[in-house]
Write a protein that holds these residues in place. Structure first.
Motif, PDB file in Angstrom:
ATOM      1  N   PRO A  20       0.832  -1.210   0.000  1.00  7.36           N
ATOM      2  CA  PRO A  20       0.000   0.000   0.000  1.00  7.36           C
ATOM      3  C   PRO A  20       0.866   1.259   0.000  1.00  7.36           C
ATOM      4  CG  PRO A  20      -0.719  -1.575   1.674  1.00  7.36           C
ATOM      5  CD  PRO A  20       0.591  -2.075   1.161  1.00  7.36           C
ATOM      6  N   ARG A  21       0.329   2.334  -0.541  1.00  9.18           N
ATOM      7  CA  ARG A  21       1.063   3.594  -0.567  1.00  9.18           C
ATOM      8  C   ARG A  21       0.893   4.314   0.758  1.00  9.18           C
ATOM      9  NH1 ARG A  21       0.089   6.299  -6.559  1.00  9.18           N
ATOM     10  NH2 ARG A  21       1.045   4.598  -7.775  1.00  9.18           N
ATOM     11  N   LEU A  22       2.020   4.583   1.401  1.00  8.04           N
ATOM     12  CA  LEU A  22       2.025   5.298   2.675  1.00  8.04           C
ATOM     13  C   LEU A  22       3.014   6.456   2.596  1.00  8.04           C
ATOM     14  CD1 LEU A  22       2.224   2.279   5.196  1.00  8.04           C
ATOM     15  CD2 LEU A  22       0.165   3.408   4.333  1.00  8.04           C
ATOM     16  N   SER A  23       3.021   7.276   3.626  1.00  6.54           N
ATOM     17  CA  SER A  23       4.002   8.356   3.699  1.00  6.54           C
ATOM     18  C   SER A  23       5.301   7.876   4.344  1.00  6.54           C
ATOM     19  CB  SER A  23       3.428   9.531   4.500  1.00  6.54           C
ATOM     20  OG  SER A  23       3.162   9.140   5.838  1.00  6.54           O
ATOM     21  N   VAL A  24       5.318   6.623   4.800  1.00  2.00           N
ATOM     22  CA  VAL A  24       6.514   6.028   5.379  1.00  2.00           C
ATOM     23  C   VAL A  24       6.941   4.841   4.512  1.00  2.00           C
ATOM     24  CG1 VAL A  24       5.952   6.750   7.720  1.00  2.00           C
ATOM     25  CG2 VAL A  24       5.121   4.538   6.887  1.00  2.00           C
ATOM     26  N   ARG A  25       8.113   4.307   4.764  1.00  2.00           N
ATOM     27  CA  ARG A  25       8.620   3.208   3.946  1.00  2.00           C
ATOM     28  C   ARG A  25       7.907   1.900   4.277  1.00  2.00           C
ATOM     29  NH1 ARG A  25      15.069   3.302   3.991  1.00  2.00           N
ATOM     30  NH2 ARG A  25      14.740   3.182   6.243  1.00  2.00           N
ATOM     31  N   ILE A  26       7.603   1.147   3.243  1.00  2.00           N
ATOM     32  CA  ILE A  26       6.883  -0.115   3.407  1.00  2.00           C
ATOM     33  C   ILE A  26       7.241  -1.041   2.250  1.00  2.00           C
ATOM     34  CG2 ILE A  26       4.859   0.894   2.266  1.00  2.00           C
ATOM     35  CD1 ILE A  26       3.109  -1.053   3.810  1.00  2.00           C
ATOM     36  N   ARG A  27       7.331  -2.331   2.552  1.00  2.00           N
ATOM     37  CA  ARG A  27       7.500  -3.349   1.520  1.00  2.00           C
ATOM     38  C   ARG A  27       6.624  -4.545   1.871  1.00  2.00           C
ATOM     39  NH1 ARG A  27      13.990  -2.852   0.528  1.00  2.00           N
ATOM     40  NH2 ARG A  27      13.891  -0.938  -0.709  1.00  2.00           N
ATOM     41  N   GLY A  28       6.221  -5.263   0.813  1.00  3.65           N
ATOM     42  CA  GLY A  28       5.321  -6.384   1.005  1.00  3.65           C
ATOM     43  C   GLY A  28       5.836  -7.657   0.342  1.00  3.65           C
ATOM     44  N   TYR A  29       5.447  -8.788   0.912  1.00  4.91           N
ATOM     45  CA  TYR A  29       5.902 -10.089   0.439  1.00  4.91           C
ATOM     46  C   TYR A  29       4.743 -11.086   0.540  1.00  4.91           C
ATOM     47  CZ  TYR A  29      10.199  -7.632   1.569  1.00  4.91           C
ATOM     48  OH  TYR A  29      11.173  -6.677   1.643  1.00  4.91           O
ATOM     49  N   ARG A  30       4.719 -12.047  -0.387  1.00  5.56           N
ATOM     50  CA  ARG A  30       3.672 -13.081  -0.361  1.00  5.56           C
ATOM     51  C   ARG A  30       4.286 -14.459  -0.601  1.00  5.56           C
ATOM     52  NH1 ARG A  30      -1.722 -12.294  -3.611  1.00  5.56           N
ATOM     53  NH2 ARG A  30      -2.213 -11.255  -1.623  1.00  5.56           N
TER      54      ARG A  30
END
Length: 222
Positions: A147-157
């Motif tokens: 998801p787009r946030l104002s902080v850093r984020i990464r996703g994995y599945r």
């Protein structure tokens, strides 16, 4: 059938190297705020959610990673939520939050954890995580559009086939790694039959972002 949540996240010995700024000056120790205010709650998730499993009595280290000495030596506070679920097939949501004395330390930790190696770690955790007669065979792994946030984020599945009582079910494990000021959060989403909804993951990610912003300027110990 319940998702076996208790064995999903384990360390897998990924050793990384990084230099990190010191979090204190000579003769002083910067206090580390509590991580509990960062946790999502059942009320925050809204109606239709139950506690599928209580919060662990011991908060695990950051999943799948052995941090370098410069980071591992930094004092931190950690907290884990209960596992919340909607029905026997999920989705299930669980959060673990870690806080440090400085934003620089948290950002350095996030940079070491939020890597492609997370997929290998999650796959190993899932394949060895069956209990109660349920076994998992990993069928796929990939980066997930976060998801787009104002902080850093990464996703994995990681996807798998779950077997119980001679029956097979598709299973999904998604992981978001979020860097709010001074903290790193891991949020796990698990489900059978269908992947966890993207809208749910976006909503929970925003909850984590908002909680992180709300406690950034809160007094230590609050």
């Amino acid at each position: 059938m319940r998702w076996q949540t208790g064995h999903i996240l384990v360390g897998c010995g990924v050793v990384l190297a990084l230099a990190v700024p010191a979090s204190s000056t000579a003769g002083t120790v910067t206090p580390v705020p509590s991580a509990h205010p960062l946790l999502i709650t059942r009320a925050g998730l809204g109606s239709g959610w139950d506690v599928a499993a209580p919060a662990p009595t011991r908060v695990a280290a950051i999943s799948c990673h052995v941090l370098p000495a410069a980071l591992k030596s930094q004092r931190r506070q950690a907290a884990a939520s209960a596992t919340f679920g909607q029905g026997s097939s999920g989705p299930f949501v669980q959060q673990t939050a870690y806080r440090w004395a400085t934003t620089a330390t948290a950002s350095a930790v996030w940079s070491q954890v939020a890597r492609v190696s997370m997929l290998t770690c999650l796959a190993q955790s899932l394949s060895h995580g069956g209990s109660g007669g349920v076994t998992f065979s990993v069928t796929g792994r990939r980066r997930l559009a976060a998801p787009r946030l104002s902080v850093r984020i990464r996703g994995y599945r990681v996807t798998a086939t779950a077997r119980s009582g001679g029956q097979d079910f598709p299973a999904y494990l998604d992981e978001l790694v979020i860097n709010t000021p001074g903290a790193v959060t891991e949020v796990s989403f698990a489900s059978y039959e269908q992947a966890p909804p993207a809208r749910l993951e976006s909503r929970v990610a925003r909850l984590v972002e908002h909680r992180g912003a709300a406690v950034t300027h809160a007094p230590v110990g609050r």
